[in-house]
Write an enzyme that holds these catalytic residues in place. Structure first.
Site, PDB file in Angstrom:
ATOM      1  N   TYR A   1      30.753 -76.845  19.385  1.00 19.14           N
ATOM      2  CA  TYR A   1      30.167 -77.353  18.619  1.00 19.14           C
ATOM      3  C   TYR A   1      29.244 -78.420  18.748  1.00 19.14           C
ATOM      4  CZ  TYR A   1      32.079 -81.496  15.587  1.00 19.14           C
ATOM      5  OH  TYR A   1      31.071 -82.411  14.551  1.00 19.14           O
TER       6      TYR A   1
ATOM      7  N   GLU B   1      37.931 -83.974  10.118  1.00 19.31           N
ATOM      8  CA  GLU B   1      38.197 -85.280  10.806  1.00 19.31           C
ATOM      9  C   GLU B   1      39.465 -85.835  10.088  1.00 19.31           C
ATOM     10  OE1 GLU B   1      36.208 -86.659  13.240  1.00 19.31           O
ATOM     11  OE2 GLU B   1      34.096 -84.973  12.901  1.00 19.31           O
TER      12      GLU B   1
ATOM     13  N   TRP C   1      40.170 -84.789  19.642  1.00 18.62           N
ATOM     14  CA  TRP C   1      38.746 -83.742  18.918  1.00 18.62           C
ATOM     15  C   TRP C   1      38.712 -82.481  19.502  1.00 18.62           C
ATOM     16  CZ3 TRP C   1      37.143 -83.119  14.573  1.00 18.62           C
ATOM     17  CH2 TRP C   1      35.749 -82.661  14.003  1.00 18.62           C
TER      18      TRP C   1
END
Length: 188
Positions: free
Chosen positions: A23, A45, A53
């Site tokens: 990522y 998000e 995350w």
């Protein structure tokens, strides 16, 4: 690597197979042109709120599968059957408010596309804004978009600076993609 800080420093110490490494090196801070991909990032998000995350990155493929690859047209048409399917899907975050926000936000993006041609055009029309101005705009426009969600969405898509520190090797790769925050032109 002593000139690294924040996420860049943390990721530099991770095993190359870690989801954060991919990522960080290939997605975070890079501009996104496609509305469906922008929508996907916004929804990921939103789903991260209150969670790590890491959890979202580990479930990312499941999210894409569950939400028809984040096809805005399809998600905007979701009804009760799709809502129930999503709330029963252990591969994603089964939060009613987040599922409802996803569907409502797809409908809102459809309205934005009619008026501005695309979600990206809408973002570009409003750039540059301060983070506070962006948050106010997003809260007025979308559901489930608080300060952290909006800030991370905009940083992760190149509208706000800060995804990478200058000493990070990815910083120069991002700059070559001409993120909005690095452009000199002003909003009309």
């Amino acid at each position: 690597m002593e000139n690294l800080s924040g996420y860049c420093k943390v990721v530099s110490a991770m095993d190359k197979g870690n989801v954060h490494v991919h990522y960080h090196d290939n997605e975070y801070g890079f501009p996104i042109e496609d509305d469906n991909h922008l929508f996907a990032r916004l929804i990921l998000e939103i789903n991260q709120a209150g969670l790590s995350w890491t959890t979202i990155l580990n479930k990312k493929d499941n999210f894409f599968q569950a939400f028809d690859q984040f096809d805005i047209d399809k998600v905007a048409r979701y009804g009760d059957k799709q809502r129930q399917r999503l709330l029963a899907d252990a591969g994603i975050i089964r939060n009613r408010l987040k599922v409802e926000a996803t569907i409502d936000n797809a409908k809102k993006i459809k309205e934005i596309q009619k008026e501005y041609g695309s979600f990206k055009n809408w973002l570009d029309q409003h750039h540059p804004l301060s983070k506070e101005e962006w948050v106010k705009l997003f809260k007025k426009t979308f559901r489930f978009t608080g300060g952290e969600i909006v800030g991370e969405f905009l940083m992760s898509t190149g509208y706000l600076p800060g995804a990478h520190v200058e000493g990070c090797p990815v910083y120069k790769k991002v700059l070559k993609q001409k993120p909005a925050w690095a452009r000199k032109e002003k909003k009309k």
